[in-house]
Motif scaffolding. Structure first.
Motif, PDB file in Angstrom:
ATOM      1  N   ARG A 282       0.818  -1.203   0.000  1.00 25.45           N
ATOM      2  CA  ARG A 282       0.000   0.000   0.000  1.00 25.45           C
ATOM      3  C   ARG A 282       0.849   1.248   0.000  1.00 25.45           C
ATOM      4  N   SER A 283       0.336   2.267  -0.652  1.00 23.27           N
ATOM      5  CA  SER A 283       0.991   3.564  -0.635  1.00 23.27           C
ATOM      6  C   SER A 283      -0.073   4.626  -0.409  1.00 23.27           C
ATOM      7  N   PRO A 284       0.298   5.741   0.176  1.00 23.44           N
ATOM      8  CA  PRO A 284      -0.674   6.806   0.397  1.00 23.44           C
ATOM      9  C   PRO A 284      -1.242   7.313  -0.924  1.00 23.44           C
ATOM     10  N   ALA A 285      -2.534   7.545  -0.973  1.00 22.92           N
ATOM     11  CA  ALA A 285      -3.166   7.984  -2.211  1.00 22.92           C
ATOM     12  C   ALA A 285      -2.883   9.461  -2.483  1.00 22.92           C
ATOM     13  N   LEU A 286      -2.757  10.239  -1.424  1.00 26.77           N
ATOM     14  CA  LEU A 286      -2.664  11.684  -1.579  1.00 26.77           C
ATOM     15  C   LEU A 286      -1.388  12.140  -2.262  1.00 26.77           C
ATOM     16  N   THR A 287      -0.299  11.450  -2.010  1.00 23.25           N
ATOM     17  CA  THR A 287       0.988  11.967  -2.465  1.00 23.25           C
ATOM     18  C   THR A 287       1.576  11.227  -3.655  1.00 23.25           C
ATOM     19  N   THR A 288       1.136  10.009  -3.891  1.00 21.55           N
ATOM     20  CA  THR A 288       1.760   9.250  -4.965  1.00 21.55           C
ATOM     21  C   THR A 288       1.149   9.592  -6.318  1.00 21.55           C
TER      22      THR A 288
ATOM     23  N   VAL B  62      11.148   9.414  -9.044  1.00 20.07           N
ATOM     24  CA  VAL B  62      10.141  10.099  -9.849  1.00 20.07           C
ATOM     25  C   VAL B  62       9.137   9.068 -10.334  1.00 20.07           C
ATOM     26  N   ALA B  63       7.879   9.441 -10.247  1.00 17.52           N
ATOM     27  CA  ALA B  63       6.859   8.513 -10.713  1.00 17.52           C
ATOM     28  C   ALA B  63       5.852   9.227 -11.587  1.00 17.52           C
ATOM     29  N   VAL B  64       5.400   8.534 -12.600  1.00 18.95           N
ATOM     30  CA  VAL B  64       4.384   9.055 -13.502  1.00 18.95           C
ATOM     31  C   VAL B  64       3.278   8.013 -13.572  1.00 18.95           C
ATOM     32  N   ALA B  65       2.023   8.461 -13.511  1.00 22.85           N
ATOM     33  CA  ALA B  65       0.927   7.497 -13.508  1.00 22.85           C
ATOM     34  C   ALA B  65      -0.226   7.985 -14.361  1.00 22.85           C
ATOM     35  N   SER B  66      -1.006   7.036 -14.831  1.00 20.86           N
ATOM     36  CA  SER B  66      -2.160   7.369 -15.658  1.00 20.86           C
ATOM     37  C   SER B  66      -3.331   6.473 -15.241  1.00 20.86           C
ATOM     38  N   PRO B  67      -4.543   7.016 -15.273  1.00 22.32           N
ATOM     39  CA  PRO B  67      -5.695   6.257 -14.793  1.00 22.32           C
ATOM     40  C   PRO B  67      -6.090   5.123 -15.732  1.00 22.32           C
ATOM     41  N   VAL B  68      -6.743   4.130 -15.175  1.00 21.57           N
ATOM     42  CA  VAL B  68      -7.300   3.041 -15.970  1.00 21.57           C
ATOM     43  C   VAL B  68      -8.809   3.008 -15.733  1.00 21.57           C
ATOM     44  N   PHE B  69      -9.571   2.967 -16.809  1.00 19.48           N
ATOM     45  CA  PHE B  69     -11.022   3.021 -16.706  1.00 19.48           C
ATOM     46  C   PHE B  69     -11.653   1.695 -17.083  1.00 19.48           C
TER      47      PHE B  69
ATOM     48  N   LEU C 180      -5.059  18.318  -9.367  1.00 19.99           N
ATOM     49  CA  LEU C 180      -5.967  17.319  -9.947  1.00 19.99           C
ATOM     50  C   LEU C 180      -6.566  17.811 -11.256  1.00 19.99           C
ATOM     51  N   ASP C 181      -6.832  19.117 -11.335  1.00 17.60           N
ATOM     52  CA  ASP C 181      -7.328  19.687 -12.585  1.00 17.60           C
ATOM     53  C   ASP C 181      -6.335  19.444 -13.717  1.00 17.60           C
ATOM     54  N   LEU C 182      -5.074  19.675 -13.400  1.00 17.19           N
ATOM     55  CA  LEU C 182      -4.035  19.456 -14.406  1.00 17.19           C
ATOM     56  C   LEU C 182      -3.983  17.992 -14.833  1.00 17.19           C
ATOM     57  N   VAL C 183      -4.148  17.123 -13.833  1.00 17.66           N
ATOM     58  CA  VAL C 183      -4.124  15.690 -14.139  1.00 17.66           C
ATOM     59  C   VAL C 183      -5.283  15.346 -15.064  1.00 17.66           C
ATOM     60  N   ARG C 184      -6.444  15.909 -14.764  1.00 20.25           N
ATOM     61  CA  ARG C 184      -7.606  15.648 -15.609  1.00 20.25           C
ATOM     62  C   ARG C 184      -7.350  16.098 -17.044  1.00 20.25           C
ATOM     63  N   ALA C 185      -6.653  17.209 -17.170  1.00 21.05           N
ATOM     64  CA  ALA C 185      -6.399  17.745 -18.503  1.00 21.05           C
ATOM     65  C   ALA C 185      -5.383  16.903 -19.271  1.00 21.05           C
ATOM     66  N   SER C 186      -4.388  16.381 -18.557  1.00 18.78           N
ATOM     67  CA  SER C 186      -3.286  15.720 -19.249  1.00 18.78           C
ATOM     68  C   SER C 186      -3.352  14.198 -19.207  1.00 18.78           C
ATOM     69  N   ASN C 187      -4.224  13.679 -18.306  1.00 21.22           N
ATOM     70  CA  ASN C 187      -4.303  12.227 -18.158  1.00 21.22           C
ATOM     71  C   ASN C 187      -3.084  11.598 -17.501  1.00 21.22           C
ATOM     72  N   VAL C 188      -2.197  12.405 -17.010  1.00 25.86           N
ATOM     73  CA  VAL C 188      -1.059  11.855 -16.276  1.00 25.86           C
ATOM     74  C   VAL C 188      -0.830  12.618 -14.973  1.00 25.86           C
ATOM     75  N   ALA C 189      -0.440  11.888 -13.970  1.00 25.54           N
ATOM     76  CA  ALA C 189      -0.068  12.503 -12.696  1.00 25.54           C
ATOM     77  C   ALA C 189       1.397  12.217 -12.432  1.00 25.54           C
ATOM     78  N   THR C 190       2.033  13.112 -11.721  1.00 22.88           N
ATOM     79  CA  THR C 190       3.460  12.964 -11.477  1.00 22.88           C
ATOM     80  C   THR C 190       3.755  13.126  -9.995  1.00 22.88           C
ATOM     81  N   ASP C 191       4.734  12.428  -9.547  1.00 25.75           N
ATOM     82  CA  ASP C 191       5.249  12.698  -8.213  1.00 25.75           C
ATOM     83  C   ASP C 191       6.758  12.734  -8.296  1.00 25.75           C
ATOM     84  N   ALA C 192       7.316  13.890  -7.978  1.00 25.98           N
ATOM     85  CA  ALA C 192       8.760  14.037  -8.091  1.00 25.98           C
ATOM     86  C   ALA C 192       9.397  13.978  -6.712  1.00 25.98           C
TER      87      ALA C 192
END
Lengths: 253, 253
Positions: free
Chosen positions: A143-149, A204-211, A184-196
């Motif tokens: 498990r990892s924290p949802a807020l920061t990853t 560094v991590a980059v993630a994208s949602p799966v629907f 989160l708005d930026l993530v919605r626009a780009s479809n990718v989230a980043t954690d540096a």
DNA sequence: AGGAGCGTCCCACGGAGTGGGACAGCCGAG
DNA sequence: CTCGGCTGTCCCACTCCGTGGGACGCTCCT
């Protein structure tokens, strides 16, 4: 048992009556949480139950092979939980849909690839392919924290259930919360989230949602590597493509 | 509860008192057994419990996310069982030790590779590789009869606990039993067991035992393919090498 | 409307779970 | 060897939690 205690119970304490199931599961969780096998006494302290009760309940779980008893009397998780876990529907579908895509992503980048689903304040790892470079322990069930990853943010940005996001961001101070919303708005626009490096320093991590087929988020795919050798800008399109590909495969099946 | 019923209970019936745990686990098993998600009523019939009881117990399991409730009211296995299963000690250690070896074996042959552990009259699959991703179980948690499969024979041949072998072979008619014993002798000599279409028609399988650090068998690795395209003679050395390699890696860690 | 199916809820009843404490085995220290 | 401290297990009177038949509300068919 049951959620509402019809009679108000005064005094602090735990109250709220604990069902047998809760006790059994508390034991399983305690065993799970400890890295190595666990003694009955230790379980008793960790779960706040009388030793005698733990002994009896654990014996039941051993009978059913949900726990295994080692020669020295300690217990560990048994084969039966494995059998059950291997059959859980959602993880399986996601994993089979994700597997080939994860591999492609790994071949293209060499970094650590993982898929995650959301639960509570955390993301739970379903599977991970190890990257070549320095490794934090990433493994299934972690498990990892949802807020920061990255994976957490990728999920939350598209989470239809506003209450989930609100509840989690409630823990932030007001201005951090609005910053988070903006992110989160930026993530919605780009479809990718980043954690540096916030959740895990130097990584560094980059993630994208799966629907799923009905367009609701069910998880996220993530790519993680050392801060100096991995470029988030460069990786983003690959990860986005992987997320899309998984979603498509999931709907197809 | 407890194994011995101190007072003889006349009449047939189930008797032997059933604990709450048994009921919960019966539900989980019933859910596991069915391929798709299951209705409460169906669970009630399958487990021989009153609908009302199943409803209540299942609700508890859902609260704890051992089950998930679908929109149509049916239930499936939840995330939590997955988390637990992913942490079960023995499967994990075996799987991590086995993963790279399985992959090599797959690359060398292209056939289906699996690892199995023993339980009761059956072998339980920990992981099976058809794709290239290590660690991604294609069909984990599956069971096969121990008596007839290659993996089962590979395990039984080296099983230190004679009672296990005796109990299982007790179901055979006398001459079949002695034939079986003879076959196990051959397995012991060669370190490989074979099944040519007996357990599963048209499929040839070759298996080799895997030992833990203390030299006791803990499972078997198997290679299976269509009878016409796979040659057991040719595959045997590869499988034997894979078994040895896994045992070595297991002891090393 | 009527009926057949579902899942949930209610609540009097009783048996299953509870847990303090006695007990047995296993160490290492005295 | 004997003690004290540590395990895990077992006993059993008390009581509280789980039980399940049946009522209920719901959604689909006919």
């Amino acid at each position: 048992m049951y959620r509402l205690d019809t009679y108000g119970m005064r005094s602090a304490q735990t109250a709220a009556t604990i069902s047998v199931l809760d006790r059994y599961l508390a034991i399983l969780d305690a065993v799970k949480e400890s890295e190595r096998s666990t003694s009955i006494t230790e379980l008793a302290t960790r779960t706040n139950m009388p030793k005698s009760t733990v002994s009896r309940l654990a014996a039941g779980l051993v009978d059913q092979r949900f726990l295994v008893r080692n020669a020295d009397g300690t217990v560990g998780l048994g084969l039966r939980v494995f059998e059950l876990g291997a059959r859980a529907g959602l993880p399986r579908r996601l994993m089979t849909a994700a597997a080939p895509v994860m591999r492609e992503l790994w071949e293209a980048t060499g970094d650590r690839v993982g898929i995650w689903v959301h639960h509570g304040a955390e993301m739970v790892s379903l599977a991970a392919v190890a990257g070549r470079l320095p490794m934090l322990p990433t493994r299934a069930g972690m498990r990892s924290p949802a807020l920061t990853t990255a994976s957490g943010k990728a999920f939350l940005a598209f989470c239809a259930d506003r209450t989930v996001v609100d509840r989690l961001s409630a823990e932030l101070v007001p201005d951090a919360a609005s910053g988070f919303r903006h992110e989160l708005d930026l993530v919605r626009a780009s479809n990718v989230a980043t954690d540096a490096g916030v959740a895990y320093p130097g990584i560094v991590a980059v993630a994208s949602p799966v629907f799923s087929a009905d367009r609701t988020v069910i998880g996220a795919v993530s790519l993680a590597g050392p801060a100096d050798s991995m470029n988030a800008q460069h990786a983003a399109p690959l990860v986005r493509a992987a997320g899309l590909s998984m979603s498509r495969r999931l709907s197809a099946a």
